[in-house]
Motif scaffolding. Structure first.
Motif, PDB file in Angstrom:
ATOM      1  N   GLN A   1      64.780  76.852  30.242  1.00 29.39           N
ATOM      2  CA  GLN A   1      63.373  76.765  29.874  1.00 29.39           C
ATOM      3  C   GLN A   1      62.633  75.713  30.702  1.00 29.39           C
ATOM      4  OE1 GLN A   1      62.662  75.817  25.740  1.00 29.39           O
ATOM      5  NE2 GLN A   1      60.638  76.753  25.776  1.00 29.39           N
ATOM      6  N   THR A   2      63.293  74.584  30.963  1.00 31.20           N
ATOM      7  CA  THR A   2      62.626  73.503  31.698  1.00 31.20           C
ATOM      8  C   THR A   2      62.579  73.760  33.200  1.00 31.20           C
ATOM      9  OG1 THR A   2      64.723  72.290  31.791  1.00 31.20           O
ATOM     10  CG2 THR A   2      63.221  71.794  29.967  1.00 31.20           C
TER      11      THR A   2
ATOM     12  N   GLY B   1      70.798  81.099  36.920  1.00 23.95           N
ATOM     13  CA  GLY B   1      71.397  79.933  37.580  1.00 23.95           C
ATOM     14  C   GLY B   1      71.216  78.673  36.756  1.00 23.95           C
ATOM     15  N   SER B   2      70.021  78.491  36.206  1.00 21.60           N
ATOM     16  CA  SER B   2      69.778  77.345  35.328  1.00 21.60           C
ATOM     17  C   SER B   2      70.619  77.428  34.066  1.00 21.60           C
ATOM     18  CB  SER B   2      68.295  77.275  34.974  1.00 21.60           C
ATOM     19  OG  SER B   2      67.491  77.120  36.122  1.00 21.60           O
ATOM     20  N   LEU B   3      70.783  78.645  33.565  1.00 19.54           N
ATOM     21  CA  LEU B   3      71.613  78.842  32.371  1.00 19.54           C
ATOM     22  C   LEU B   3      73.052  78.418  32.637  1.00 19.54           C
ATOM     23  CD1 LEU B   3      71.727  80.086  29.469  1.00 19.54           C
ATOM     24  CD2 LEU B   3      72.375  82.233  30.565  1.00 19.54           C
ATOM     25  N   PHE B   4      73.587  78.800  33.791  1.00 21.23           N
ATOM     26  CA  PHE B   4      74.963  78.427  34.140  1.00 21.23           C
ATOM     27  C   PHE B   4      75.083  76.919  34.363  1.00 21.23           C
ATOM     28  CE2 PHE B   4      78.332  77.647  37.236  1.00 21.23           C
ATOM     29  CZ  PHE B   4      79.400  78.300  36.649  1.00 21.23           C
ATOM     30  N   ARG B   5      74.132  76.328  35.063  1.00 22.67           N
ATOM     31  CA  ARG B   5      74.194  74.887  35.330  1.00 22.67           C
ATOM     32  C   ARG B   5      74.067  74.067  34.060  1.00 22.67           C
ATOM     33  NH1 ARG B   5      70.908  76.600  39.625  1.00 22.67           N
ATOM     34  NH2 ARG B   5      69.029  75.937  38.490  1.00 22.67           N
ATOM     35  N   GLY B   6      73.320  74.576  33.090  1.00 23.30           N
ATOM     36  CA  GLY B   6      73.164  73.827  31.848  1.00 23.30           C
ATOM     37  C   GLY B   6      74.294  74.022  30.868  1.00 23.30           C
ATOM     38  N   ALA B   7      75.102  75.067  31.082  1.00 21.27           N
ATOM     39  CA  ALA B   7      76.147  75.374  30.101  1.00 21.27           C
ATOM     40  C   ALA B   7      77.552  75.129  30.603  1.00 21.27           C
ATOM     41  CB  ALA B   7      76.027  76.835  29.657  1.00 21.27           C
TER      42      ALA B   7
END
Length: 446
Positions: free
Chosen positions: A384-385, A97-103
Motif C-alpha cells: 500500500q505504501t 514485488g512490494s508484497l514479497f519484499r514486505g512478507a
C-alpha cells in the motif's frame, strides 16, 4: 426353506431408518453435511496451489483496474497496445514485488542489519501466530461435527482474562506473571466455548446460532461495560475506551531478539500444533472426536458418549480461540501498549475459519495456511505504501483463495485437470434365494 436375510447395512423392508441414522436426502442439506463436503472436497495440494495462483491472477486484474492512469491508456488500446500492457505489467510487478519484499525478503537488505534482513519474515510469523491458534480451534470443533463461528467472542473473553491478570497481578515474578496471563486467556476462551458445547449437548441448541449470539454478548461486555468501569478503564486515556496497560513483566518476550518482531506466541502455536496432531492420531478422545464427527449415531452405538465429546471439543476449541486473545493482548503485535480496546478481535475469529478451510482442518495444513495469510497481511502494508495499491486487494485475494479451494472442480475445469480416479473394490455378493428344486449335491455343487 429359510428366508434369506438382508445384506449387512441394508435398511429394513419397511424403509424405516434406524433410530439416530440419517433418514434421507433431507439430511444431506444440513449445514454440517454441506460444510463437511467443503472441507473434505476432492482436493489435492496441486489444486490448492492452483487456487492460490488463480486468486493472484484475479488480484492482478483488480490491481490494473484500480489504477486510473493505466485505465486511461486502455481507451486507446488498439492504437498503442504496448503502452497499456507495459503500464499494466508495471502495476502488477510493483504491487506483487512490494508484497514479497514486505512478507518474505527484501534484496536491498542483504548488506543491512539482521533486523532489516529478517524483519519481513518475522512480521509474517507474527501475523500468522494468532491464525494458527484460530485455525486449530475451528478444526477441532469441525472434526466433532460442529461449526464454531464464535471465535470473536471466545478470543474477547480470553483477552479480558489475560488483560486483568496482566495489569493486576503485579506481585508475581516475571516468568510466573507471563505464564499466569497466558493460562488466564486460555481458561477464559475454554469456559466461553464450553458454554456452547453444553448448550449443544444438553439442550440441543444449534452451535451456529449460539456462537453468533455469544459474539455480541462478549463484544458488548467488553466495549459497552468493562472498559467503562474503574477496574479496567485506564484513567490516563479518558477520551477513549481502553484498558489499563499490561505490566511489562507480563508481556510475551521476543523469540529471536529484541530487534525482531516475533514473540514466544509463535512457539506456543507450534506446540499447540504438535499437540493437536498427536491428539487426533494417538489419543482416545481424539479418536472419539473423529468418530462423532463422521457419524454420531454409529459412535453412540459403539459406546461413545456423544454429549461428552461435543462438550470436550468445544472446550478445546474455545481454549485455542482464547489463545488468540492472549497474543493480541500481551503479544508484540498489540498497537495499544498491551492494552485492550473494543476492536481487539480485529476480525481474527472469522479469518480463522478461512484458515481452517484452506488447511482442510489438518493441523499442519492450518500452519501453512496461516503462514500464507500472515504473509499477505505483512506484505500488504508495504504494497500500500510503495505501490499505492489499496490493502483491501489483500482481503479480496484471501476471499478468492477460499472460494477456489472450496470449489476444486472449478479449478480443475479451468486448468483442465483430470478427475481423480477412485479404485473401486469388487462388488459385494448378491444374496440369492435358495432354489427348492435344485438341492446341493454331496460334493457341495449345485
Amino acid at each position: 426353506m429359510t428366508t434369506p436375510q438382508p445384506a449387512s447395512g441394508s435398511s429394513p423392508a419397511s424403509g424405516a431408518s434406524p433410530v439416530g441414522e440419517p433418514s434421507g436426502p433431507a439430511d444431506d442439506r444440513s449445514l454440517t453435511t454441506v460444510l463437511r463436503n467443503v472441507f473434505t472436497a476432492e482436493n489435492s495440494w496441486l489444486v490448492t496451489l492452483l487456487a492460490i495462483v488463480l486468486s493472484l491472477v484475479v488480484g492482478a486484474v483488480l490491481i490494473v483496474l484500480s489504477n486510473t492512469a493505466t485505465m486511461d491508456q486502455a481507451s486507446y488500446f488498439f492504437a498503442s497496445p504496448g503502452d497499456f500492457l507495459s503500464s499494466a505489467w508495471d502495476d502488477i510487478s510493483s504491487a506483487y514485488g512490494s508484497l514479497f519484499r514486505g512478507a518474505v525478503f527484501d534484496p536491498a537488505t542483504v548488506s543491512g542489519t539482521p533486523a532489516q534482513f529478517f524483519g519481513p519474515i518475522t512480521n509474517t510469523l507474527e501475523y500468522a501466530t494468532p491464525l494458527i491458534f484460530g485455525g486449530l480451534g475451528v478444526s477441532i470443533a469441525f472434526r466433532a461435527g460442529m461449526f464454531n463461528i464464535g471465535g470473536q467472542g471466545q478470543l474477547i473473553i480470553g483477552a479480558i482474562f489475560t488483560s486483568y491478570v496482566a495489569f493486576s497481578w503485579t506481585a508475581l515474578p516475571g516468568v510466573l506473571h507471563v505464564a499466569a496471563a497466558v493460562l488466564a486467556g486460555l481458561v477464559g476462551g475454554l469456559l466461553y466455548g464450553g458454554v456452547v458445547g453444553w448448550l449443544k449437548a444438553r439442550r440441543g441448541a444449534h452451535e451456529v446460532i449460539v456462537t453468533i449470539m455469544l459474539n455480541y454478548v462478549a463484544y458488548l461486555l467488553l466495549g459497552g461495560w468493562l472498559l467503562n468501569t474503574s477496574v479496567f478503564h485506564d484513567p490516563k486515556d479518558a477520551g477513549q475506551a481502553i484498558s489499563k496497560p499490561a505490566d511489562p513483566g507480563a508481556v510475551l518476550p521476543h523469540l529471536f531478539g529484541s530487534s525482531l518482531n516475533t514473540d514466544f506466541g509463535l512457539l506456543l502455536a507450534l506446540v499447540a500444533t504438535f499437540a493437536t496432531a498427536w491428539f487426533f492420531k494417538r489419543s482416545k478422545l481424539g479418536f472419539e472426536v473423529r468418530a462423532v464427527g463422521l457419524t454420531p449415531s454409529a459412535a453412540r452405538t459403539a459406546g461413545i458418549n456423544v454429549r461428552r465429546v461435543q462438550i470436550a471439543s468445544m472446550l478445546i476449541s474455545g481454549a485455542m480461540m482464547g489463545m488468540i486473545g492472549v497474543t493480541q493482548t500481551i503479544g508484540l503485535s498489540n498497537p495499544n501498549n498491551n492494552s485492550i480496546a473494543p476492536n481487539i478481535d480485529a476480525g481474527l475469529g472469522f479469518t480463522a475459519i478461512t484458515v481452517a478451510l484452506l488447511g482442510r482442518t489438518k493441523p499442519w495444513g492450518v500452519v501453512w495456511a496461516a503462514l500464507l495469510f500472515g504473509a499477505l497481511q505483512a506484505g500488504g502494508a508495504l504494497m500500500q505504501t510503495q505501490a499505492q495499491v489499496s490493502i483491501e486487494i489483500i482481503t479480496v485475494i484471501q476471499a478468492l483463495i477460499v472460494i477456489f479451494v472450496a470449489a476444486p472442480r472449478l479449478v480443475k475445469e479451468i486448468f483442465r485437470l483430470r478427475a481423480t480416479r477412485v479404485e473401486a473394490g469388487p462388488p459385494p455378493p448378491t444374496p440369492v434365494s435358495p432354489d427348492p428344486f435344485h438341492a446341493p449335491s454331496a460334493g457341495g455343487q449345485a
